[in-house]
Design a protein around this motif. Structure first.
Motif, mmCIF file in Angstrom:
data_model
loop_
_atom_site.group_PDB
_atom_site.id
_atom_site.type_symbol
_atom_site.label_atom_id
_atom_site.label_comp_id
_atom_site.label_asym_id
_atom_site.label_seq_id
_atom_site.Cartn_x
_atom_site.Cartn_y
_atom_site.Cartn_z
ATOM 1 N N PRO A 119 -7.787 2.569 -3.490
ATOM 2 C CA PRO A 119 -6.476 2.219 -2.912
ATOM 3 C C PRO A 119 -5.421 1.916 -3.975
ATOM 4 C CG PRO A 119 -8.065 0.428 -2.603
ATOM 5 C CD PRO A 119 -8.817 1.571 -3.183
ATOM 6 N N LEU A 120 -5.867 1.672 -5.230
ATOM 7 C CA LEU A 120 -4.905 1.327 -6.286
ATOM 8 C C LEU A 120 -5.235 2.103 -7.560
ATOM 9 C CD1 LEU A 120 -2.642 -0.550 -7.468
ATOM 10 C CD2 LEU A 120 -4.444 -2.220 -7.967
ATOM 11 N N ARG A 144 -12.717 -3.345 -10.011
ATOM 12 C CA ARG A 144 -12.305 -2.145 -10.752
ATOM 13 C C ARG A 144 -13.125 -0.937 -10.346
ATOM 14 N NH1 ARG A 144 -12.464 -5.575 -15.125
ATOM 15 N NH2 ARG A 144 -14.372 -4.699 -15.966
ATOM 16 N N ARG A 145 -14.443 -1.196 -10.250
ATOM 17 C CA ARG A 145 -15.362 -0.092 -9.986
ATOM 18 C C ARG A 145 -15.098 0.533 -8.611
ATOM 19 N NH1 ARG A 145 -19.697 -2.990 -10.768
ATOM 20 N NH2 ARG A 145 -20.146 -3.417 -8.576
ATOM 21 N N GLU A 146 -14.876 -0.316 -7.618
ATOM 22 C CA GLU A 146 -14.869 0.178 -6.249
ATOM 23 C C GLU A 146 -13.472 0.405 -5.670
ATOM 24 O OE1 GLU A 146 -17.433 -2.688 -4.451
ATOM 25 O OE2 GLU A 146 -19.069 -2.027 -5.756
ATOM 26 N N ARG A 147 -12.429 -0.228 -6.256
ATOM 27 C CA ARG A 147 -11.143 -0.167 -5.565
ATOM 28 C C ARG A 147 -9.969 0.202 -6.474
ATOM 29 N NH1 ARG A 147 -10.450 -4.627 -1.204
ATOM 30 N NH2 ARG A 147 -9.413 -2.847 -0.251
ATOM 31 N N ILE A 148 -10.238 0.360 -7.756
ATOM 32 C CA ILE A 148 -9.131 0.675 -8.670
ATOM 33 C C ILE A 148 -9.492 1.901 -9.507
ATOM 34 C CG2 ILE A 148 -7.752 -0.167 -10.641
ATOM 35 C CD1 ILE A 148 -8.160 -3.004 -9.652
ATOM 36 N N GLY A 156 0.815 -1.215 0.000
ATOM 37 C CA GLY A 156 0.000 0.000 0.000
ATOM 38 C C GLY A 156 0.847 1.263 0.000
ATOM 39 N N GLY A 157 0.460 2.240 -0.838
ATOM 40 C CA GLY A 157 1.139 3.521 -0.894
ATOM 41 C C GLY A 157 2.379 3.519 -1.762
ATOM 42 N N GLU A 158 2.751 2.348 -2.279
ATOM 43 C CA GLU A 158 3.942 2.251 -3.112
ATOM 44 C C GLU A 158 3.632 2.715 -4.535
ATOM 45 O OE1 GLU A 158 7.344 -1.232 -3.242
ATOM 46 O OE2 GLU A 158 5.284 -1.784 -2.868
ATOM 47 N N SER A 159 4.624 3.273 -5.215
ATOM 48 C CA SER A 159 4.461 3.553 -6.649
ATOM 49 C C SER A 159 5.512 2.756 -7.415
ATOM 50 C CB SER A 159 4.592 5.054 -6.929
ATOM 51 O OG SER A 159 5.847 5.534 -6.554
ATOM 52 N N LEU A 160 5.021 2.083 -8.448
ATOM 53 C CA LEU A 160 5.897 1.190 -9.214
ATOM 54 C C LEU A 160 5.826 1.569 -10.683
ATOM 55 C CD1 LEU A 160 7.527 -1.603 -9.400
ATOM 56 C CD2 LEU A 160 5.313 -2.572 -10.034
ATOM 57 N N ASP A 213 -2.039 8.579 -0.444
ATOM 58 C CA ASP A 213 -1.423 7.326 -0.014
ATOM 59 C C ASP A 213 -1.944 6.147 -0.838
ATOM 60 O OD1 ASP A 213 0.401 5.923 1.453
ATOM 61 O OD2 ASP A 213 -1.023 5.430 3.061
ATOM 62 N N THR A 214 -2.079 6.402 -2.119
ATOM 63 C CA THR A 214 -2.614 5.400 -3.036
ATOM 64 C C THR A 214 -1.463 4.628 -3.683
ATOM 65 O OG1 THR A 214 -4.482 6.805 -3.518
ATOM 66 C CG2 THR A 214 -3.994 5.119 -5.147
ATOM 67 N N THR A 215 -1.692 3.334 -3.911
ATOM 68 C CA THR A 215 -0.696 2.526 -4.621
ATOM 69 C C THR A 215 -0.826 2.816 -6.111
ATOM 70 O OG1 THR A 215 -0.998 0.847 -2.932
ATOM 71 C CG2 THR A 215 0.141 0.172 -4.961
ATOM 72 N N LEU A 216 0.316 2.942 -6.774
ATOM 73 C CA LEU A 216 0.281 3.273 -8.210
ATOM 74 C C LEU A 216 1.113 2.271 -8.998
ATOM 75 C CD1 LEU A 216 -0.243 5.350 -10.596
ATOM 76 C CD2 LEU A 216 1.943 6.377 -9.946
ATOM 77 N N VAL A 217 0.524 1.756 -10.066
ATOM 78 C CA VAL A 217 1.319 0.995 -11.041
ATOM 79 C C VAL A 217 1.299 1.801 -12.329
ATOM 80 C CG1 VAL A 217 1.615 -1.162 -12.304
ATOM 81 C CG2 VAL A 217 0.661 -1.204 -9.993
ATOM 82 N N LEU A 218 2.479 2.194 -12.749
ATOM 83 C CA LEU A 218 2.588 3.076 -13.913
ATOM 84 C C LEU A 218 3.355 2.348 -15.021
ATOM 85 C CD1 LEU A 218 2.618 6.002 -15.220
ATOM 86 C CD2 LEU A 218 4.763 6.343 -13.993
#
Lengths: 806, 224
Positions: free
Chosen positions: B165-166, B88-92, B37-41, B196-201
């Motif tokens: 969160p993501l 997807r709808r609720e958490r991404i 959680g909170g990480e960015s990748l 403090d959101t996790t990010l995948v970029l």
């Protein structure tokens, strides 16, 4: 609907806010389809309700009737005898009364005994009116329209008062008054039998052996007679509905294509596929209901406009009385809404299916219609092939429904093949044109023809229907005119009011004219159908002119000798007769010696020699006769006849008048068909406009590079218009053989099934040329707006095609 | 990095192949990945290396052919279409290279769209996001009236409005010029960190990748 579904619905429907024209076209498609369908259903529902109402009011709906056996007579004495024997019966007189140029139905009832038959039967006469009703000169009741028609008619002092709820086009009077007005003496038409009779009655065979008891189903039913007419209207309505659906399909298909990316985004954002599909279906249903309701209102207007023509047709052709007014009936409202929903569902099914199958991660470009259409060509060929195979099966199935099903198969197969033929033609052309612009024009037309294929199919169907029905009516008209010339040879036709008057007229005429030809007939069942037998004297008028289609040598001699019978074409075909077959008639069977054409009515008829007729039908009314005289003397003789016998003007008619009336009835018969033809063509025009307008928005990527290469917007617009006209012209050309095939089916299959006669086909190049011009005019009207918009498009709009932001 | 936080993405030996005329082509061939959680990748790699495929699998837009994949506690091997849609709808939050805004809705409606779908619409938060993204003056406009940079800012706002969160971002600056891309990326990372959101970029840009907490390189179907 959940909040999320509402949000998705709002997102999807916001598409229409940005494309109001597309929405208008979608709504127009459903509305027009529903309007034409529900309009015709309203007409049919009204006619059926009129038949039922008339049947109930006349006591013919649910009650048995006693009618005279062939050759016998029913009189007031029979009524008295039956009443004395305890039978609960009520006398009835039915006839037609001249009123100006037209006729109204006359219904004579006996109010006291009719009350015993049920509340509806005696309802026409209120208690306070009873004395005036039964006392000469009498009191009659009719609706306002009939009262207007009767103005100036000689009714022997009868007072006619308005009364609602009576059968349409009918004057109700006391039975005695009706006998007087129709010069029937003591004769009655029928006795209506109460369903509950006292026990221990003397049997009918004992009291009145010459009467036959007939249940409702044994009698001629106007609904059965007019069934083919209503089926014809329904077939037309269905054709218009299909053409309307093409508009809907065009707009819905485009909307689905344009929203593919939105659907992907919605799904990527977490909306389940089932919910997306459900919301799309709900959106379509909402639009269909809104447009369907508007369509029903429009249909009401269409029906109101058609109804008087239909009423005139049914009265003129079938003698079935239908009110010219229109009532709101839930049946057709619900049927209209049902058709709107079903039609929209049908139009949207393909889009929904493709949405369901669409992969979530495919590229987000709107798929060009041309590509989709090209992929569909093979399937269309297969579909057309299947329909072509089904066509002979439908024909083999037979009957009117089989005939119409075969028609539908043929038309749909031809429609499905149109894009294939156009594509093949353009492909052929592409290899032959020179010059870069011409090559681009042909290639681009080929690409666009896919997107326009539905609209072009609609135009083709409308044109083919116009050519088919126009050719059929034209063939019918010219055959009918020839037939009238053959049938109406006599110079004068004289209708007397009473038999003594008829005798006096004949005596007076005899020394002054070349011949007097009686036109006497009797109602007789012929091969199980209500029909009529005529007697004819042996005269060159018949031998030289009668429209004989097929006959044995010496047929007229056999008729004159009383050893043969001539039958009309409808009896011949329906009963499957051959020359020489025996036809049962009252007094004994006779061999069929010939067949004659008879386009005046759909019922069976037969002709026997006058002497035989006199012997077998002594009680038949002998009121009408044709007169052969020097044509130059006819007018003066008619005038003299009227003066001498104080005859009303309508009692003596000349050949031209009868022909004019017959032609007027003929024209009215097809006025409804003509109106539906024009409406169908109009709907096809809107389909073309819809296709062009919706395509215009997708065409910029194809047009912008050509503009950038140096063609002006104005020139591009001209080319777009030329493209539309070229496609319409090709479609019109294709519609000609399809339309002629349709005409052949109508003449050789449908007419034979519906009326029992077959007409020779007469092709009218003028009609085809006129419709070709109409097709081009329709295309010009439909193509003008998109072309104008292209001519006025701003360079920035074209440049956006090349911009990243797009 | 907050190593004590719960695992948001857990991938073990993910395999994914696509059919082709010459037979299946393996795109991912045993990818292992863990994200807290909170990480960015940042995921980098050449075109066709499977970066977007990996992102689609994490987002539940596609399904793996093999291996184990759990996102925010949902086992994506066993989740059906409805469950993946709900995730997807609720958490991404998703950000696409093509922006994928709904063209017939205004900027305001697009910004609030996913939050409303998730049932977490907060007008004050949308207004604050719009302010932070510089969109306050554009709320009544439609996507076609915006520049590419503006459209992508709307897409970022839409992804963050529901405070998921993501966030998964697929080449979010790929359609933008360098300066605009840098500005949009900085804004996105700033907002993600604030929440403090996790990010995948997923990106081609090494410069953009360098702004994230961690970087992985995808090559021949494996992470390096």
């Amino acid at each position: 609907m959940t909040g999320r579904a509402r949000l998705v619905l709002a997102a999807l429907m916001s598409h229409w806010r940005r494309r109001p024209l597309q929405l208008a076209m979608l709504l127009a498609g459903i509305m027009l389809a529903t309007a034409l369908w529900s309009g015709v259903q309203a007409v049919n529902a009204e006619a059926r309700a009129s038949y039922a109402e008339a049947a109930d009011r006349l006591g013919t709906g649910t009650l048995d009737r006693l009618e005279p056996a062939p050759g016998a007579v029913l009189t007031t004495a029979d009524f008295v005898a039956l009443r004395r024997a305890g039978w609960i019966v009520s006398p009835l007189v039915e006839g037609r009364l001249r009123a100006g140029e037209g006729r109204v139905a006359l219904l004579g009832i006996e109010p006291a005994t009719r009350v015993a038959l049920g509340p509806a039967e005696g309802g026409a006469v209120a208690e306070g009116d009873l004395l005036a009703f039964i006392t000469p000169p009498g009191l009659g009741f009719a609706d306002a329209e009939v009262i207007r028609e009767l103005e100036g008619a000689d009714l022997g002092g009868l007072t006619v008062a308005p009364r609602e709820g009576l059968p349409p086009d009918t004057l109700v009077v006391d039975v005695g008054i009706a006998q007087r007005l129709l010069n029937l003496g003591e004769r009655l038409t029928a006795l209506v039998v109460a369903p509950e009779q006292p026990p221990g009655l003397a049997p009918l065979e004992q009291v009145a052996p010459h009467l036959l008891r007939k249940a409702p189903q044994d009698r001629a039913d106007p609904e059965a007679l007019t069934g083919s007419f209503h089926l014809n209207l329904t077939a037309f309505a269905l054709l218009s509905f299909i053409v309307g659906l093409f508009i809907t399909q065009s707009a819905v298909g485009l909307a689905f294509e344009q929203r593919r990316q939105v659907v992907r985004t919605l799904r990527a954002l977490g909306v389940p596929l089932a919910e997306v599909l459900g919301v799309m279906a709900a959106e379509l249903a909402i639009l269909a209901l809104v447009a369907g309701l508007a369509g029903i209102l429009l249909g009401w207007a269409v029906a109101a406009a058609l109804m008087p023509g239909v009423a005139a047709t049914l009265s003129g052709l079938y003698g079935a009385e239908v009110s010219g007014a229109l009532a709101l009936r839930p049946v057709w409202v619900l049927s209209g809404l049902g058709m709107a929903l079903a039609g929209a569902g049908l139009a949207g099914a393909r889009g929904l299916l493709r949405t369901a199958r669409m992969p979530l991660l495919a590229a987000g470009q709107a798929r060009p219609w041309a590509v989709a259409a090209a992929r569909g060509l093979r399937r269309q060929v297969l579909g057309a092939g299947a329909l072509a195979l089904a066509l002979p099966l439908c024909l083999a199935w037979g009957g009117l429904v089989g005939g119409f099903a075969a028609l539908a198969c043929g038309l749909l197969a031809a429609a499905l093949l149109l894009p294939v033929v156009l594509d093949a033609g353009l492909r052929w052309l592409a290899g032959r044109v020179r010059g870069v612009l011409a090559q681009w024009f042909v290639a681009d037309t080929r690409q666009q023809s896919g997107g326009l294929s539905l609209a072009l199919m609609a135009l083709m169907l409308a044109l083919a229907a116009n050519i088919g029905v126009g050719t059929m009516v034209g063939s019918f008209r010219s055959t009918f005119l020839g037939w009238l010339d053959q049938r109406l040879v006599a110079e004068l036709y004289v209708n007397a009011r009473t038999e003594p008057e008829a005798r006096a007229i004949r005596d007076w005429l005899a020394p002054q004219v070349d011949a007097i030809l009686p036109i006497w007939s009797a109602e007789v069942p012929l091969r199980g159908q209500p029909g009529r037998v005529f007697g004819v004297v042996d005269h060159p008028t018949y031998r030289d002119h009668w429209p004989i289609l097929r006959a044995r040598p010496g047929a007229w001699n056999e008729v004159a000798r009383g050893t043969g019978v001539l039958v009309n074409e409808q009896l011949f075909r329906r009963a499957g007769l051959s020359l020489g077959d025996s036809l049962d008639l009252p007094g004994g069977a006779l061999p069929v010696v010939g067949v004659y054409s008879d386009y005046g009515n759909p019922s069976p008829q037969a002709i026997i020699g006058q002497d035989l007729f006199d012997a077998r039908f002594p009680e038949a009314p002998r009121l009408n006769q044709a007169v052969r005289v020097d044509p130059d003397r006819a007018a003066a003789l008619a005038e003299a006849l009227r003066d001498r016998f104080d005859l009303p003007g309508s009692a003596v008619t000349d050949q031209a008048q009868v022909k004019a009336v017959s032609l007027r009835i003929f024209e009215r018969t097809f006025s409804v068909t003509a109106a539906l033809n024009v409406l169908t063509l109009g709907v096809a025009g809107i389909a073309l406009l819809t296709g062009l307008l919706t395509l215009a928005s997708m065409r910029l990527p194809q047009l912008a590079p050509v503009w950038a290469a140096g063609l002006t917007r104005r020139r591009l617009a001209r080319l777009e218009l030329a493209r539309t006209l070229a496609l319409a012209a090709a479609t019109a050309l294709y519609a000609v053989p399809v339309g002629l095939g349709l005409a052949w089916m109508l003449l050789a299959v449908i007419n034979v099934e519906a009326f029992g006669w077959r007409l020779p086909m007469q092709i009218s190049p003028e009609l085809i040329a006129r419709l070709g011009v109409a097709a081009l005019a329709t295309a010009l009207a439909a193509g003008a707006l998109p072309a104008l918009r292209l001519a006025r498009i701003t360079p920035s709009q074209l440049l956006r095609v090349f911009a990243d932001e797009r | 990095m907050s190593s004590g936080k719960a695992e948001v993405v857990s991938a073990r030996g993910i395999v994914k192949a696509f059919p082709s005329a010459a037979g299946p082509v393996a795109v991912l061939n045993g990818v292992d990945l863990a994200l807290r959680g909170g990480e960015s990748l940042a995921v980098t790699g050449e075109s066709g290396s499977g970066k977007s495929t990996l992102l689609h699998l994490i987002g539940g837009l596609d399904v793996t052919d093999g291996g184990a994949l759990a996102v925010l506690g949902t086992d994506l091997r066993t989740a059906d279409d409805r469950a993946r849609a709900a995730l997807r709808r609720e958490r991404i939050g998703m950000i696409f290279q093509q922006f994928n805004l709904i063209p017939s809705l205004t900027v305001a409606a697009n910004l609030a769209f996913q939050a409303r779908l998730a049932g977490r619409h907060d007008p004050a938060r949308v207004a604050a996001l719009a302010g932070a993204l510089g969109l306050s003056q554009l709320m009544g406009r439609y996507p076609e009236q915006l520049s590419g940079g503006q459209q992508q800012r709307v897409a970022i706002g839409r992804a963050l409005a529901g405070q998921p969160p993501l966030v998964l971002a697929d080449e979010p600056t790929g359609n933008l010029d360098e300066a605009t891309g840098d500005a949009v990326a900085a804004l996105m990372l700033d907002l993600v960190r604030q929440q403090d959101t996790t990010l995948v970029l997923v990106t081609h840009s090494l410069r953009l990748a360098a702004l994230c907490d961690r970087q992985v390189h995808l090559h021949a179907g494996r992470l390096a």
